[in-house]
Enzyme design. Structure first.
Site, PDB file in Angstrom:
ATOM      1  N   GLU A 159      13.751  52.231  75.827  1.00 32.55           N
ATOM      2  CA  GLU A 159      13.207  52.475  77.169  1.00 32.55           C
ATOM      3  C   GLU A 159      13.969  51.632  78.182  1.00 32.55           C
ATOM      4  O   GLU A 159      14.686  50.704  77.794  1.00 32.55           O
ATOM      5  CB  GLU A 159      11.711  52.133  77.189  1.00 32.55           C
ATOM      6  CG  GLU A 159      11.439  50.672  76.965  1.00 32.55           C
ATOM      7  CD  GLU A 159      10.054  50.377  76.392  1.00 32.55           C
ATOM      8  OE1 GLU A 159       9.538  51.186  75.611  1.00 32.55           O
ATOM      9  OE2 GLU A 159       9.523  49.309  76.750  1.00 32.55           O
ATOM     10  N   LYS A 161      15.001  48.841  80.931  1.00 31.51           N
ATOM     11  CA  LYS A 161      14.639  47.455  81.210  1.00 31.51           C
ATOM     12  C   LYS A 161      14.470  47.361  82.725  1.00 31.51           C
ATOM     13  O   LYS A 161      15.447  47.366  83.481  1.00 31.51           O
ATOM     14  CB  LYS A 161      15.737  46.511  80.711  1.00 31.51           C
ATOM     15  CG  LYS A 161      15.365  45.050  80.881  1.00 31.51           C
ATOM     16  CD  LYS A 161      16.356  44.163  80.152  1.00 31.51           C
ATOM     17  CE  LYS A 161      15.981  42.707  80.183  1.00 31.51           C
ATOM     18  NZ  LYS A 161      15.614  42.176  81.473  1.00 31.51           N
ATOM     19  N   ASP A 163      13.863  46.165  86.408  1.00 30.74           N
ATOM     20  CA  ASP A 163      14.325  44.952  87.080  1.00 30.74           C
ATOM     21  C   ASP A 163      13.304  44.543  88.140  1.00 30.74           C
ATOM     22  O   ASP A 163      13.377  44.948  89.294  1.00 30.74           O
ATOM     23  CB  ASP A 163      15.693  45.244  87.726  1.00 30.74           C
ATOM     24  CG  ASP A 163      16.442  43.971  88.007  1.00 30.74           C
ATOM     25  OD1 ASP A 163      15.965  42.892  87.608  1.00 30.74           O
ATOM     26  OD2 ASP A 163      17.514  44.055  88.629  1.00 30.74           O
ATOM     27  N   TYR A 272       4.635  48.343  79.538  1.00 31.79           N
ATOM     28  CA  TYR A 272       5.441  48.753  78.381  1.00 31.79           C
ATOM     29  C   TYR A 272       5.096  48.056  77.071  1.00 31.79           C
ATOM     30  O   TYR A 272       5.812  48.193  76.086  1.00 31.79           O
ATOM     31  CB  TYR A 272       6.928  48.556  78.677  1.00 31.79           C
ATOM     32  CG  TYR A 272       7.259  47.220  79.313  1.00 31.79           C
ATOM     33  CD1 TYR A 272       7.066  46.031  78.635  1.00 31.79           C
ATOM     34  CD2 TYR A 272       7.746  47.165  80.615  1.00 31.79           C
ATOM     35  CE1 TYR A 272       7.355  44.814  79.209  1.00 31.79           C
ATOM     36  CE2 TYR A 272       8.038  45.943  81.209  1.00 31.79           C
ATOM     37  CZ  TYR A 272       7.834  44.768  80.499  1.00 31.79           C
ATOM     38  OH  TYR A 272       8.110  43.564  81.078  1.00 31.79           O
ATOM     39  N   LYS A 367      22.041  44.889  78.022  1.00 36.20           N
ATOM     40  CA  LYS A 367      22.242  44.655  79.455  1.00 36.20           C
ATOM     41  C   LYS A 367      23.400  45.504  79.984  1.00 36.20           C
ATOM     42  O   LYS A 367      24.477  45.533  79.385  1.00 36.20           O
ATOM     43  CB  LYS A 367      22.542  43.169  79.714  1.00 36.20           C
ATOM     44  CG  LYS A 367      21.415  42.222  79.322  1.00 36.20           C
ATOM     45  CD  LYS A 367      20.259  42.235  80.312  1.00 36.20           C
ATOM     46  CE  LYS A 367      20.466  41.398  81.512  1.00 36.20           C
ATOM     47  NZ  LYS A 367      20.050  40.039  81.504  1.00 36.20           N
ATOM     48  N   CYS A 461      39.493  42.078 121.872  1.00 44.14           N
ATOM     49  CA  CYS A 461      39.759  42.977 120.753  1.00 44.14           C
ATOM     50  C   CYS A 461      40.911  42.443 119.896  1.00 44.14           C
ATOM     51  O   CYS A 461      41.989  42.147 120.425  1.00 44.14           O
ATOM     52  CB  CYS A 461      40.102  44.362 121.292  1.00 44.14           C
ATOM     53  SG  CYS A 461      40.658  45.487 120.009  1.00 44.14           S
ATOM     54  N   CYS A 464      43.914  45.288 120.496  1.00 38.55           N
ATOM     55  CA  CYS A 464      44.577  45.551 121.785  1.00 38.55           C
ATOM     56  C   CYS A 464      44.351  44.432 122.788  1.00 38.55           C
ATOM     57  O   CYS A 464      44.832  44.507 123.915  1.00 38.55           O
ATOM     58  CB  CYS A 464      44.109  46.875 122.363  1.00 38.55           C
ATOM     59  SG  CYS A 464      42.424  46.811 122.982  1.00 38.55           S
ATOM     60  N   CYS A 479      35.113  47.251 121.619  1.00 39.85           N
ATOM     61  CA  CYS A 479      36.297  47.347 122.463  1.00 39.85           C
ATOM     62  C   CYS A 479      36.143  48.677 123.193  1.00 39.85           C
ATOM     63  O   CYS A 479      35.965  49.720 122.548  1.00 39.85           O
ATOM     64  CB  CYS A 479      37.542  47.376 121.581  1.00 39.85           C
ATOM     65  SG  CYS A 479      39.009  47.882 122.466  1.00 39.85           S
ATOM     66  N   CYS A 484      42.945  52.005 122.658  1.00 37.31           N
ATOM     67  CA  CYS A 484      43.131  50.954 121.645  1.00 37.31           C
ATOM     68  C   CYS A 484      43.653  51.603 120.354  1.00 37.31           C
ATOM     69  O   CYS A 484      43.067  52.562 119.836  1.00 37.31           O
ATOM     70  CB  CYS A 484      41.806  50.246 121.389  1.00 37.31           C
ATOM     71  SG  CYS A 484      41.865  49.134 119.981  1.00 37.31           S
TER      72      CYS A 484
HETATM   73  S1  IVH Z   1       9.419  43.960  76.195  1.00 34.00           S
HETATM   74  C1  IVH Z   1       8.012  40.570  73.517  1.00 34.00           C
HETATM   75  N1  IVH Z   1      10.183  45.969  77.650  1.00 34.00           N
HETATM   76  O1  IVH Z   1      12.643  41.759  80.464  1.00 34.00           O
HETATM   77  C2  IVH Z   1       8.756  41.594  74.287  1.00 34.00           C
HETATM   78  N2  IVH Z   1      10.490  43.773  78.529  1.00 34.00           N
HETATM   79  O2  IVH Z   1      14.483  39.667  79.529  1.00 34.00           O
HETATM   80  C3  IVH Z   1       8.277  41.692  75.644  1.00 34.00           C
HETATM   81  N3  IVH Z   1      11.437  43.757  80.811  1.00 34.00           N
HETATM   82  O3  IVH Z   1      10.337  39.174  80.113  1.00 34.00           O
HETATM   83  C4  IVH Z   1       9.219  42.306  76.567  1.00 34.00           C
HETATM   84  N4  IVH Z   1      11.595  45.928  81.041  1.00 34.00           N
HETATM   85  O4  IVH Z   1       9.923  40.925  81.959  1.00 34.00           O
HETATM   86  C5  IVH Z   1      10.092  44.630  77.567  1.00 34.00           C
HETATM   87  N5  IVH Z   1      10.768  47.868  78.838  1.00 34.00           N
HETATM   88  C6  IVH Z   1      10.672  46.535  78.761  1.00 34.00           C
HETATM   89  C7  IVH Z   1      11.083  45.690  79.810  1.00 34.00           C
HETATM   90  C8  IVH Z   1      10.986  44.314  79.661  1.00 34.00           C
HETATM   91  C9  IVH Z   1      11.778  44.758  81.623  1.00 34.00           C
HETATM   92  C10 IVH Z   1      11.558  42.324  81.145  1.00 34.00           C
HETATM   93  C11 IVH Z   1      10.374  41.487  80.774  1.00 34.00           C
HETATM   94  C12 IVH Z   1      10.909  40.407  79.870  1.00 34.00           C
HETATM   95  C13 IVH Z   1      12.356  40.417  80.232  1.00 34.00           C
HETATM   96  C14 IVH Z   1      13.188  39.866  79.099  1.00 34.00           C
END
Ligand code: IVH
Length: 725
Positions: A159, A161, A163, A272, A367, A461, A464, A479, A484
């Site tokens: 899934e 990650k 931000d 999640y 990442k 400018c 010019c 300008c 120019c």
């Molecule tokens: S699972 C024990 N799932 O990433 C596992 N974390 O770098 C719990 N994060 O602290 C984390 N999306 O804040 C999980 N789909 C996702 C996530 C996720 C973002 C963040 C979370 C965690 C950090 C770790």
């Protein structure tokens, strides 16, 4: 009762002196020293046979950067750079386990807290994730998981990650009773009132249907890209500085004193992870035997879990494929993600694999390529655009950022420079957010050594030398000398560009070259180039000369709206150019139109009307038009062939969000071919708003205007079909 993790909380408590007041008292000199050490470690790494002193230095350094990130919310390095340092320590400790100390940053969960909200313990510590950066790292993760679990082919759930800022929610007897920030991983701050402002988090949920009496859920608070843009517009309209990125906007919201302000930020949440639950009869919950089952359960109970985004696969190769697939779609998503998370799907196997003090062994983050970096601002160059606007451009030490090397970034105007507190010589943090244009997130004034110099804005400018002017209502210096050189060249570059006259194989480089050689001095000159001379230039073979010549000839047939846009009239974008072209028989008709007449047109406000009048009242411009007419350019508004006749009868349409069946440009063309018009924004003049997936502010605005029909993509297609039959 069923606990996933059997943990001794004390294991996760910070060791004595592990992070003390001393860090809060870092002096400016110490901060600079840390930064010097950071650069050294990033360049040379930690050798396998490094001294104990070097090891201590690296640990100290990591603590320092964690403090800047987690506690002060003010990092001095990019996340990717921090990860690199962390990995150096991790690799070293793997080779020298006897040198691992309990206070090592690898041996703990997080960091100390701000004290303004009440501190409460998590039911289960909030761990971090181990990171991976490429296919080999993932293959390695899979190998270890297979070895430890004794399973040949593991089922994984992948899934995004997200931000944002992590959060823990506790529901008891179907009610949200507590929301806690991550804090140091063991304890966080209670921010329930603020979290209740987030509409995607249900206040009650029927966990009792599954026999669950208490549950702890983990997730991420995020701000969508559109909410972020909208919120920044709101901030700047009020004279405040915009926020750097959606993550800061989300994490900065959690601990706000006033929950109403949180509500204003329009935050969102993805949930999640189920970290703990209790059932009334002590029996396990069938749905919670896999991670995908947990996401489904959350989804079914009204939570925003990554139910649609997730994918369950067997073995590591499809995991790698899905990660790469998602990475390529990253910019199209309505929210920011910085990677993918791969989790072993079976919870029984998760338990078997267990965890280190830092992260679970059953999950890993993949990442994406770093899109943040630190570099030095070496100079400011002032560029003059086609409207005479003078834009300061920061010249940076080249740095690799998300696939490209960045060495210059626009810093917009004088006020922006002041807000970001930029000085020549500064260390700066730069980022590429959802779009492709890099931005300076902030300067790092703590790293100044006194040799930095203030940025002086020019009075004249830079091209010019004529005096610069600034209107009271604008932030930009201009300008106003229309001869120019910079403006003349930029105007020609715009004229030939793809969205304007689309003269293929001309391009910026040729405009500049021909101008410097004296072959081209203004827009009409494009149609009388000295081909015999150009043919003698290096790189201009017979074929390329022919291509250029035929592209220029073809541009003479471009429709009127393209010509109007290509003229570069201030405030006239592509949409307005279309409206204007449709409003006349011939371009010369604009000479006799006054502001009042222009204001009657869709999308034309006072500023635009004034600018159009100004353009067509200028003798030099009219002379230029006469020249272009003589070369045979299209000055008349040739009405489109009526295909579906005028069935939409001049009604206005606007699309928002992602369409599933049609390409946006095709859908817009359909409207126009059927006699409808495309609008650029929501107003009372709009008849139909077609709403795709993840529609944002336009939809909200349209809902407030009763006369607008809000329809789906399917309804839109039906409408077109009805009108054609
Ligand atoms: S699972 C024990 N799932 O990433 C596992 N974390 O770098 C719990 N994060 O602290 C984390 N999306 O804040 C999980 N789909 C996702 C996530 C996720 C973002 C963040 C979370 C965690 C950090 C770790």
């Amino acid at each position: 009762m069923c606990n996933f993790y059997i943990v001794d909380i004390n294991e996760y408590l910070p060791a004595p002196n592990f992070i003390g007041q001393s860090i809060l008292m870092y002096t400016a000199t110490q901060i600079q020293q840390q930064q010097t050490i950071t650069s050294q470690f990033l360049q040379t790494g930690l050798a396998d046979e490094a001294s104990v002193d070097a090891l201590l230095q690296l640990k100290d350094l990591l603590r320092f950067h964690e403090y800047r990130y987690y506690v002060l919310n003010d990092p001095l390095i990019a996340d990717f750079e921090y990860d690199q340092l962390y990995k150096q320590l991790q690799d070293f400790e793997a080779k020298h386990p006897d040198l691992i100390t309990p206070d090592s940053p690898t041996q703990r969960v997080g960091n100390s807290l701000n004290q303004s909200f009440q501190t409460v313990a998590h039911l289960v510590p909030m761990l971090s994730l181990d990171n991976s950066y490429n296919a080999d790292d993932l293959i390695d993760f899979d190998r270890k998981a297979r070895e430890l679990s004794g399973t040949e082919n593991i089922s994984y759930c992948i899934e995004p990650k997200f931000d944002g800022a992590s959060i823990s929610l506790i529901y008891e007897n179907d009610e949200l009773i507590r929301a806690i920030t991550r804090g140091d991983g063991v304890e966080g701050e209670e921010i329930t009132n603020n979290i209740k402002q987030i509409r995607s988090i249900p206040l009650t949920a029927k966990f009792s249907n599954y026999g669950i009496s208490q549950i702890e859920i983990r997730g991420e608070i995020i701000m969508t890209k559109s909410s972020f843009d909208k919120y920044n517009q709101f901030l700047t309209a009020q004279g405040n500085s915009p926020l750097a990125n959606p993550r800061n906007a989300a994490s900065g919201s959690l601990r706000m004193k006033d929950p109403k302000e949180v509500a204003q930020r329009n935050l969102d949440a993805f949930l999640y992870h189920v970290s703990y639950f209790q059932t009334t009869d002590g029996k396990p919950v069938e749905a919670l035997s896999t991670h995908a089952g947990a996401l489904q359960l959350l989804w079914d109970l009204g939570f925003r879990s990554p139910q649609k985004e997730k994918r369950v696969v067997q073995g590591i190769q499809p995991v790698i494929d899905y990660c790469l697939e998602f990475e390529s779609k990253r910019d199209e998503l309505p929210y920011e993600i910085d990677g993918m998370v791969i989790k072993v799907n079976s919870l029984e196997m998760q338990e078997k694999l267990g965890m280190t003090s830092h992260h679970p062994r059953w999950a890993i983050a993949y990442k994406f390529k770093a899109r943040q970096a630190t570099t030095r601002l070496r100079a400011i160059e002032f560029q003059v655009g086609r409207t005479g606007a003078v834009t300061p451009v920061a010249k940076l030490d080249p740095v690799y950022l998300g696939g490209v090397t960045v060495s210059s970034i626009s810093v917009h105007n004088e006020e922006y420079i002041k807000e970001k507190d930029l000085q020549i010589g500064d260390h700066v943090l730069i980022e590429r957010a959802g779009d492709v244009i890099p931005q300076i997130v902030k300067s790092l004034p703590d790293l100044r050594n006194g040799e930095e110099t203030a940025i002086q804005f020019p009075k004249t400018c830079p091209v010019c030398n004529s005096e610069l002017f600034k209107e009271e209502t604008e932030a930009v210096w201009r300008c106003i000398n229309i001869e120019c050189e910079a403006q003349v060249v930029e105007k020609m570059i715009h004229f030939v560009s793809k969205d304007a006259m689309d003269i293929k194989s001309f391009g910026e480089a040729n405009v500049r070259k021909f101008y410097e050689l004296g072959y081209l001095k203004d827009i009409p000159g494009i149609y009388q180039l000295p081909y015999e001379k150009i043919g003698t230039l290096e790189g201009f073979g017979k074929k390329s000369l022919e291509n250029l010549q035929s592209a220029i000839e073809a541009s003479k047939l471009q429709p009127l709206h393209r010509l109007i846009y290509a003229l570069g009239i201030r405030f006239v974008g592509e949409t307005t150019a279309k409206t204007l072209a449709n409003a006349v028989e011939n371009i010369y008709d604009f000479i006799s139109k006054d502001e009042t007449a222009l204001l009657e047109l869709e999308d034309v406000g006072v500023k635009v009307a004034k600018s159009i009048c100004h353009f067509f009242q200028n003798e030099q411009n009219i002379e230029m038009l006469h020249h272009l007419e003589a070369f045979g350019l299209q000055f008349k508004n040739i009405k489109k062939e009526a295909t579906g006749v005028d069935s939409l009868g001049g009604q206005t349409f606007l699309f928002t969000g992602t369409l599933n069946k049609l390409k946006r440009s095709d859908a817009e063309e359909m409207v126009e071919k059927n006699g409808g018009k495309i609008m650029s924004g929501v107003s009372s003049k709009l008849n139909y708003l077609i709403v795709g997936e993840d529609a944002g502010s336009k939809l909200e605005k349209a809902k407030k205007i009763n006369t607008i029909h809000i329809i789906s993509e399917d309804e839109f297609l039906q409408l077109i079909q009805q009108n054609q039959s």
